[in-house]
Scaffold this motif. Sequence first.
Motif, PDB file in Angstrom:
ATOM      1  N   MET A 156      43.941  32.762  38.501  1.00 42.07           N
ATOM      2  CA  MET A 156      43.275  33.453  39.605  1.00 42.07           C
ATOM      3  C   MET A 156      42.476  32.498  40.477  1.00 42.07           C
ATOM      4  SD  MET A 156      41.913  37.099  38.221  1.00 42.07           S
ATOM      5  CE  MET A 156      41.408  36.635  36.594  1.00 42.07           C
ATOM      6  N   ARG A 177      54.414  33.521  46.788  1.00 37.50           N
ATOM      7  CA  ARG A 177      53.395  34.062  45.873  1.00 37.50           C
ATOM      8  C   ARG A 177      53.485  35.580  45.889  1.00 37.50           C
ATOM      9  NH1 ARG A 177      48.724  35.634  43.691  1.00 37.50           N
ATOM     10  NH2 ARG A 177      47.577  36.895  45.161  1.00 37.50           N
ATOM     11  N   THR A 206      48.617  41.004  43.829  1.00 36.61           N
ATOM     12  CA  THR A 206      47.915  42.250  44.139  1.00 36.61           C
ATOM     13  C   THR A 206      46.760  41.899  45.071  1.00 36.61           C
ATOM     14  OG1 THR A 206      46.513  41.945  42.205  1.00 36.61           O
ATOM     15  CG2 THR A 206      48.462  43.337  41.932  1.00 36.61           C
ATOM     16  N   GLU A 232      42.760  38.878  49.022  1.00 36.40           N
ATOM     17  CA  GLU A 232      43.050  38.368  47.675  1.00 36.40           C
ATOM     18  C   GLU A 232      42.384  37.008  47.527  1.00 36.40           C
ATOM     19  OE1 GLU A 232      44.706  35.737  49.097  1.00 36.40           O
ATOM     20  OE2 GLU A 232      46.618  35.861  48.037  1.00 36.40           O
ATOM     21  N   MET A 233      42.854  36.168  46.613  1.00 35.70           N
ATOM     22  CA  MET A 233      42.065  34.989  46.273  1.00 35.70           C
ATOM     23  C   MET A 233      42.828  33.657  46.327  1.00 35.70           C
ATOM     24  SD  MET A 233      39.868  36.710  43.169  1.00 35.70           S
ATOM     25  CE  MET A 233      39.001  35.194  42.828  1.00 35.70           C
ATOM     26  N   GLU A 234      44.059  33.670  46.846  1.00 35.97           N
ATOM     27  CA  GLU A 234      44.856  32.439  46.780  1.00 35.97           C
ATOM     28  C   GLU A 234      45.563  32.045  48.066  1.00 35.97           C
ATOM     29  OE1 GLU A 234      45.415  35.069  44.655  1.00 35.97           O
ATOM     30  OE2 GLU A 234      44.458  34.346  42.817  1.00 35.97           O
TER      31      GLU A 234
HETATM   32  C1  R2B Z   1      44.393  39.380  43.254  1.00 31.18           C
HETATM   33  O1  R2B Z   1      44.095  39.889  42.042  1.00 31.18           O
HETATM   34  C2  R2B Z   1      43.335  38.916  41.301  1.00 31.18           C
HETATM   35  C3  R2B Z   1      41.954  39.453  41.073  1.00 31.18           C
HETATM   36  O2  R2B Z   1      42.008  40.653  40.372  1.00 31.18           O
HETATM   37  C4  R2B Z   1      43.376  37.672  42.129  1.00 31.18           C
HETATM   38  O3  R2B Z   1      44.183  36.664  41.567  1.00 31.18           O
HETATM   39  C5  R2B Z   1      43.999  38.119  43.354  1.00 31.18           C
HETATM   40  O4  R2B Z   1      44.244  37.288  44.366  1.00 31.18           O
END
Ligand code: R2B
Length: 310
Positions: free
Chosen positions: A108, A138, A141, A250-252
């Motif tokens: 994550m 990628r 979620t 999201e985180m990436e």
């Molecule tokens: C989406 O879901 C994760 C956090 O719950 C994270 O990796 C993301 O980008």
Amino acid sequence: MDKEDNLDRAKRARLDGPHFSDVFTTSPTDNLYHLGMTTASHDLVQLFGDTEVVCMMGSAVRAEVFAKKHLHPVFGGKSELDSVKPFGTTERGSLFKVGKVISMSHGMGNPSTLIFLHEVAKLMYHAKADFSKLRFIRLGTSGGVGVPGGTVVLTDQPVDAELKFGYEHVSLGVKTRHSCHSDHSLNEAILASNKEMVEKGHFRQGHTMATDDYYEGQGRRDGALQPWYSEQEKLAFLQKASKLGVVNIEMESCAFLYFFNRLGVRATIIAVALLDRLQGDQHDVPTATIKEWGERPLKAVTNYLKTSVS
Ligand code: R2B
Ligand code: URA
């Protein structure tokens, strides 16, 4: 590349290319530490040389589900399902390969993802994969912004947690800012393979915000710590993001697209929204529904792969 750092022209030029480091490409042995493979331990050309698409996702369980349930029926040929096994170590992440497609996890957040991006790119280099054919996708979620849960979002351009386009990286104490975007033709091809979902309004393109935190970094108020901002201030920020064209968080996405833009390889992000953040911080959707929604990007990418892997 934006001009928001103090690098001199010669140093900045190094960021634009040539793309692969002259250090690892000339080392007698290269250790892909987090993947648990080295150029000496595995015949990388034989195992991975024909790879055409690398699919990456946060969860190791999802990477296995994608490999076994979605890729194996299409690309597994006569192989047994049991033969779909992870390569290298599974301590930090899992990497599977079915036919010419890799399914792997990256953990994550931008920092974890960057580690796996460096190592899988080096893996592809050592394997002598054809980078003109390679695509990196990628699957994930996200939290929706003004879109209902279940909507699948294809990122066109990411913004960071300050709603700035691009990605900020720090090396040797120097910040560099990098513009980044998904590959337009790849997005068009993925949309074209999923016409039914697009027509139903379940699949759309837009900007994605990437943060370094699931809770306060995404403006949530339900984390452990007392936030400094009110519910009204949170909603005002999310509305501002929405007006800018942000449809999910999201985180990436920033690190992912920055990396492949710098490398000059096609890449994109597809993530389902699990809730609409304009409606709240938590969802009250049954687990079975979340599971079904979570598989939507996997199905959409499989539809694309069916038409685009040789
Ligand atoms: C989406 O879901 C994760 C956090 O719950 C994270 O990796 C993301 O980008
Ligand atoms: N992943 C995120 O990063 N945020 C959400 O709201 C849901 C999934």
